[in-house]
Enzyme design. Structure first.
Site, PDB file in Angstrom:
ATOM      1  N   ASP A 194       9.376   2.149   5.220  1.00  0.00           N
ATOM      2  CA  ASP A 194       8.372   2.822   4.382  1.00  0.00           C
ATOM      3  C   ASP A 194       8.730   4.302   4.308  1.00  0.00           C
ATOM      4  O   ASP A 194       8.718   5.003   5.322  1.00  0.00           O
ATOM      5  CB  ASP A 194       6.993   2.634   5.036  1.00  0.00           C
ATOM      6  CG  ASP A 194       5.856   3.231   4.210  1.00  0.00           C
ATOM      7  OD1 ASP A 194       6.132   3.907   3.202  1.00  0.00           O
ATOM      8  OD2 ASP A 194       4.687   3.021   4.587  1.00  0.00           O
ATOM      9  N   GLU A 220       9.248   0.227   1.105  1.00  0.00           N
ATOM     10  CA  GLU A 220       7.905   0.606   0.632  1.00  0.00           C
ATOM     11  C   GLU A 220       7.873   2.059   0.168  1.00  0.00           C
ATOM     12  O   GLU A 220       8.447   2.932   0.827  1.00  0.00           O
ATOM     13  CB  GLU A 220       6.927   0.389   1.789  1.00  0.00           C
ATOM     14  CG  GLU A 220       5.477   0.741   1.503  1.00  0.00           C
ATOM     15  CD  GLU A 220       4.557   0.275   2.639  1.00  0.00           C
ATOM     16  OE1 GLU A 220       4.859  -0.787   3.257  1.00  0.00           O
ATOM     17  OE2 GLU A 220       3.555   0.950   2.924  1.00  0.00           O
ATOM     18  N   GLU A 246      -0.278   1.581  -2.554  1.00  0.00           N
ATOM     19  CA  GLU A 246      -1.409   2.105  -1.776  1.00  0.00           C
ATOM     20  C   GLU A 246      -2.006   3.344  -2.436  1.00  0.00           C
ATOM     21  O   GLU A 246      -3.115   3.740  -2.095  1.00  0.00           O
ATOM     22  CB  GLU A 246      -0.987   2.389  -0.337  1.00  0.00           C
ATOM     23  CG  GLU A 246       0.010   3.524  -0.185  1.00  0.00           C
ATOM     24  CD  GLU A 246       0.523   3.651   1.243  1.00  0.00           C
ATOM     25  OE1 GLU A 246       1.334   2.815   1.650  1.00  0.00           O
ATOM     26  OE2 GLU A 246       0.103   4.583   1.941  1.00  0.00           O
ATOM     27  N   HIS A 296      -2.402  -2.884   1.786  1.00  0.00           N
ATOM     28  CA  HIS A 296      -2.243  -1.735   2.669  1.00  0.00           C
ATOM     29  C   HIS A 296      -3.501  -1.621   3.519  1.00  0.00           C
ATOM     30  O   HIS A 296      -4.614  -1.776   3.006  1.00  0.00           O
ATOM     31  CB  HIS A 296      -2.073  -0.469   1.814  1.00  0.00           C
ATOM     32  CG  HIS A 296      -2.048   0.806   2.589  1.00  0.00           C
ATOM     33  ND1 HIS A 296      -3.145   1.646   2.681  1.00  0.00           N
ATOM     34  CD2 HIS A 296      -1.065   1.393   3.310  1.00  0.00           C
ATOM     35  CE1 HIS A 296      -2.818   2.701   3.411  1.00  0.00           C
ATOM     36  NE2 HIS A 296      -1.567   2.574   3.813  1.00  0.00           N
TER      37      HIS A 296
HETATM   38 CA    CA Z   1       2.707   2.858   3.450  1.00  0.00          CA
END
Ligand code: CA
Length: 377
Positions: A194, A220, A246, A296
């Site tokens: 991420d 991500e 998110e 998320h």
């Molecule tokens: Ca994240």
């Protein structure tokens, strides 16, 4: 049944040590909870993701519109609030505020009908959700190439079958960290990365090519959420599935992401994207577009419970078959003094599996004394 009061709680707790993702250091955790009361004594709880002071202001402003309304009319109330704020808040904190309200309405609805929210959302496909360990943040002290693999191995020892590593600290450093974590967890544990949108598409593609060899399950937020063309470029260039969402909001926002084929995996936050009502609609749309949905989750036990109810009803990623690939829960393992403390019964994992609450509503009970300890105002 009528709504009689809408209250907001800004909670805050200091951490024992600072932590960082690719964009900032933090040393406190905050939460913004919503409590809705009714004339029949049924009380519902919700949570807003996002800056607590601002989401609290949003909910406090909206509260008078809800007094006297029937809390069972959750879709209708959602539309009323959205329409009244549409010109000023199609995304961001307004929708995060709306999400917290919507969660509380679903909690009331479940308690009123004596049914868990997942039953009212269409019925559970599954009662246990595989969780992945979210952690592997940076610390002020120590060498990340030493402490990140150690932390990851600890999650595997606890039983987690998937872990997520923070990247976005520079392509070479990220590559070394990814390699070290992969070596520590072995070949059979899933590894996601991420970047918290710290890269542009050029850097993200470069990193992706360097780490493709380490069997990364998803990459991500490689680029900023507004850069849909960048998402597409990264997705086209790499064999690693691309995840994000998110920072996206409502069915309208996700429609654009889905139509543009920017993502392989959508990650709406149930407490941010507009609540359970909206996330169920986004999930149905994701299925129609053939896009995987893994929410998320970055909040207290209320956020975890709401996400579990949604995860219970999501379709499998792959079409129904003997061995479908199932959606998974983001389970935050970083320090968060408020997260479980406000629940009478904490939501914990056993060997990387979390059970979906089966009590009425969200299936959780709030410990008001514990909550009072964290109130920041
Ligand atoms: Ca994240």
């Amino acid at each position: 049944m009528k709504i009689t009061a809408v209250s907001t709680y800004i909670l805050q707790a200091s951490l024992s040590q600072s932590a960082a993702c690719s964009r900032f250091w933090y040393d406190t955790r905050t939460a913004m909870l919503v409590e809705i009361q009714t004339d029949q004594g049924v009380v519902g709880w919700g949570e807003c993701y996002g800056p607590a002071q601002i989401t609290a202001a949003v909910v406090d402003c909206v509260a008078p519109w809800l007094i006297g309304e029937d809390p069972l009319h959750s879709d209708s109330l959602w539309r009323m609030i959205y329409a009244r704020l549409r010109d000023h808040g199609q995304k961001g904190v307004v929708i995060q505020g709306l999400g917290g309200i919507d969660l509380a309405l679903w909690d009331i609805k479940g308690k009123y009908f004596g049914a868990p929210v997942h039953q009212l959302l269409g019925g559970a496909e599954r009662n246990e959700i595989t969780a992945y360990a979210t952690g592997l943040y940076r610390r002020k002290e120590g060498d990340p190439i030493r402490y990140l693999p150690e932390e990851a191995a600890g999650y595997v020892a606890e039983g987690f079958s998937a872990v997520k590593l923070r990247v976005g600290f520079g392509v070479d450093e990220d590559t070394a960290a990814t390699r070290a974590v992969r070596e520590a967890i072995g070949p059979s544990v899933a590894l996601m990365v991420d970047a918290n949108h710290a890269y542009d598409s050029i850097a993200a593609i470069r990193l992706g090519r360097m780490i493709e060899q380490y069997d990364v399950s998803w990459f991500e937020e490689p680029v900023p959420p507004e850069d849909i063309a960048g998402y597409r470029a990264v997705k086209l260039a790499l064999s690693i599935p691309i995840a994000g969402g998110e920072c996206e909001f409502t069915r309208f926002g996700f429609r654009e992401l889905f139509v543009s084929r920017a993502l392989d995996i959508a990650q709406p936050d149930t407490c941010a994207a507009g609540g359970l009502s909206e996330c169920k609609k986004i999930a149905d749309m994701a299925e129609a577009f053939g896009i995987r949905y893994n929410p998320h989750v970055w909040g207290t036990g209320i956020a975890i419970a709401a996400s579990l109810h949604l995860l219970a009803v999501l379709p499998p990623h792959t079409p129904p078959s003997l061995n479908p690939i199932e959606p998974i829960l983001e389970f935050d393992r970083t320090e968060h003094p408020i997260r479980q403390a406000i629940l009478v019964e904490p939501i914990e994992h056993a060997c990387g599996i979390v059970r979906v609450p089966d009590g009425p509503g969200l299936g959780i009970e709030i410990d008001r004394k514990a909550l009072a300890r964290f109130v920041a105002r």
